[in-house]
Structure formats: structure tokens, C-alpha cells
Design a protein around this motif. Structure first.
Motif, PDB file in Angstrom:
ATOM      1  N   THR A   1      -4.536  -4.537  -2.765  1.00 51.94           N
ATOM      2  CA  THR A   1      -3.246  -4.567  -3.462  1.00 51.94           C
ATOM      3  C   THR A   1      -3.329  -5.427  -4.717  1.00 51.94           C
ATOM      4  O   THR A   1      -2.827  -5.051  -5.780  1.00 51.94           O
ATOM      5  CB  THR A   1      -2.139  -5.067  -2.517  1.00 51.94           C
ATOM      6  OG1 THR A   1      -2.138  -4.270  -1.330  1.00 51.94           O
ATOM      7  CG2 THR A   1      -0.772  -4.987  -3.173  1.00 51.94           C
TER       8      THR A   1
ATOM      9  N   THR B   1      -6.200  -5.458   2.864  1.00 54.18           N
ATOM     10  CA  THR B   1      -4.976  -4.976   2.221  1.00 54.18           C
ATOM     11  C   THR B   1      -4.589  -5.873   1.060  1.00 54.18           C
ATOM     12  O   THR B   1      -4.209  -5.391  -0.012  1.00 54.18           O
ATOM     13  CB  THR B   1      -3.824  -4.899   3.243  1.00 54.18           C
ATOM     14  OG1 THR B   1      -4.196  -3.998   4.293  1.00 54.18           O
ATOM     15  CG2 THR B   1      -2.536  -4.422   2.603  1.00 54.18           C
TER      16      THR B   1
ATOM     17  N   SER C   1       1.412  -2.659  -1.208  1.00 59.93           N
ATOM     18  CA  SER C   1       0.389  -2.010  -0.390  1.00 59.93           C
ATOM     19  C   SER C   1       0.933  -0.681   0.126  1.00 59.93           C
ATOM     20  O   SER C   1       2.145  -0.452   0.144  1.00 59.93           O
ATOM     21  CB  SER C   1      -0.010  -2.914   0.779  1.00 59.93           C
ATOM     22  OG  SER C   1       1.102  -3.199   1.602  1.00 59.93           O
ATOM     23  N   GLU C   2       0.029   0.209   0.524  1.00 58.58           N
ATOM     24  CA  GLU C   2       0.447   1.529   0.984  1.00 58.58           C
ATOM     25  C   GLU C   2       1.437   1.443   2.143  1.00 58.58           C
ATOM     26  O   GLU C   2       2.363   2.241   2.236  1.00 58.58           O
ATOM     27  CB  GLU C   2      -0.774   2.359   1.393  1.00 58.58           C
ATOM     28  CG  GLU C   2      -1.591   2.827   0.215  1.00 58.58           C
ATOM     29  CD  GLU C   2      -2.733   3.717   0.637  1.00 58.58           C
ATOM     30  OE1 GLU C   2      -2.686   4.294   1.745  1.00 58.58           O
ATOM     31  OE2 GLU C   2      -3.682   3.854  -0.151  1.00 58.58           O
ATOM     32  N   ASP C   3       1.225   0.486   3.028  1.00 58.39           N
ATOM     33  CA  ASP C   3       2.110   0.329   4.184  1.00 58.39           C
ATOM     34  C   ASP C   3       3.315  -0.572   3.886  1.00 58.39           C
ATOM     35  O   ASP C   3       4.106  -0.861   4.770  1.00 58.39           O
ATOM     36  CB  ASP C   3       1.337  -0.223   5.379  1.00 58.39           C
ATOM     37  CG  ASP C   3       0.689  -1.571   5.093  1.00 58.39           C
ATOM     38  OD1 ASP C   3       0.876  -2.121   3.985  1.00 58.39           O
ATOM     39  OD2 ASP C   3      -0.016  -2.080   5.982  1.00 58.39           O
ATOM     40  N   GLU C   4       3.400  -1.015   2.627  1.00 57.20           N
ATOM     41  CA  GLU C   4       4.477  -1.890   2.166  1.00 57.20           C
ATOM     42  C   GLU C   4       4.555  -3.209   2.922  1.00 57.20           C
ATOM     43  O   GLU C   4       5.594  -3.848   2.983  1.00 57.20           O
ATOM     44  CB  GLU C   4       5.811  -1.152   2.182  1.00 57.20           C
ATOM     45  CG  GLU C   4       5.810   0.034   1.240  1.00 57.20           C
ATOM     46  CD  GLU C   4       7.169   0.668   1.049  1.00 57.20           C
ATOM     47  OE1 GLU C   4       8.167   0.109   1.519  1.00 57.20           O
ATOM     48  OE2 GLU C   4       7.216   1.721   0.403  1.00 57.20           O
TER      49      GLU C   4
END
Length: 95
Positions: free
Chosen positions: A70, A66, A31-34
Motif C-alpha cells: 500500500t 499489505t 489496501s485492496e481489503d481496505e
């Protein structure tokens, strides 16, 4: 006749190779925010799901969106690999 048998045999072996390659497909996306990482197989089925401590601060809705985004990104990557393999196979067989 021998040439035809050889050609068919090569195609059968190539089909087995394609099957094996498709079975080995794995795509992994973070995901973008890991906060999470999703791995899927060539059919888009989830094979692994990992979380970082960042998920602790997520709302249920944020977690859900999310995860879905993902997983969709991982599936898209796996499907793209699958499509490339099939296109290559079709090009070889058409010769």
C-alpha cells in the motif's frame, strides 16, 4: 537586455511555483481489503497511516506485506504526479 531580465524573472517565479507545487503533493492509497490507508508526500515519505478494524484479523506477515504494498502504491502515485509537474516545467522553460 530588458527582455532577458524579464525572461529570467519569469523562470525564477515559475521555479518557485514548481517548488510550492512539489511541496503540496500528497498521494493516498488504500489496501485492496481496505484494512489500511497510507498517505505519502512528494518524496514518498509517509505522512499518514490509518487502520480499519480489518487489521485485527491479519497475520503479522499479511500486515507487513499489505503495508509495504500500500505504501509503495501511494509512493508510485506521488512520484507520477511529481514527474508530470517536472515535465510540464521543463516544457515551459524550453520554450
Amino acid at each position: 537586455m530588458d527582455e532577458l531580465v524579464d525572461r529570467v524573472q519569469r523562470q525564477v517565479y515559475r521555479m518557485r511555483d514548481l517548488h510550492d507545487q512539489l511541496a503540496r503533493i500528497r498521494a493516498r492509497e488504500a489496501s485492496e481489503d481496505e484494512a489500511m490507508t497510507v498517505e505519502v508526500d512528494g518524496n514518498g515519505a509517509m505522512t499518514a497511516l490509518d487502520f480499519s478494524d480489518a487489521v485485527n484479523g491479519m497475520t503479522p506477515g499479511g500486515f507487513e506485506s499489505t503495508l509495504v504494498a500500500t505504501a509503495a502504491a501511494a509512493a508510485a502515485s506521488a512520484f507520477a504526479r511529481r514527474a508530470r509537474l517536472i515535465e510540464e516545467f521543463n516544457a515551459e522553460v524550453a520554450r
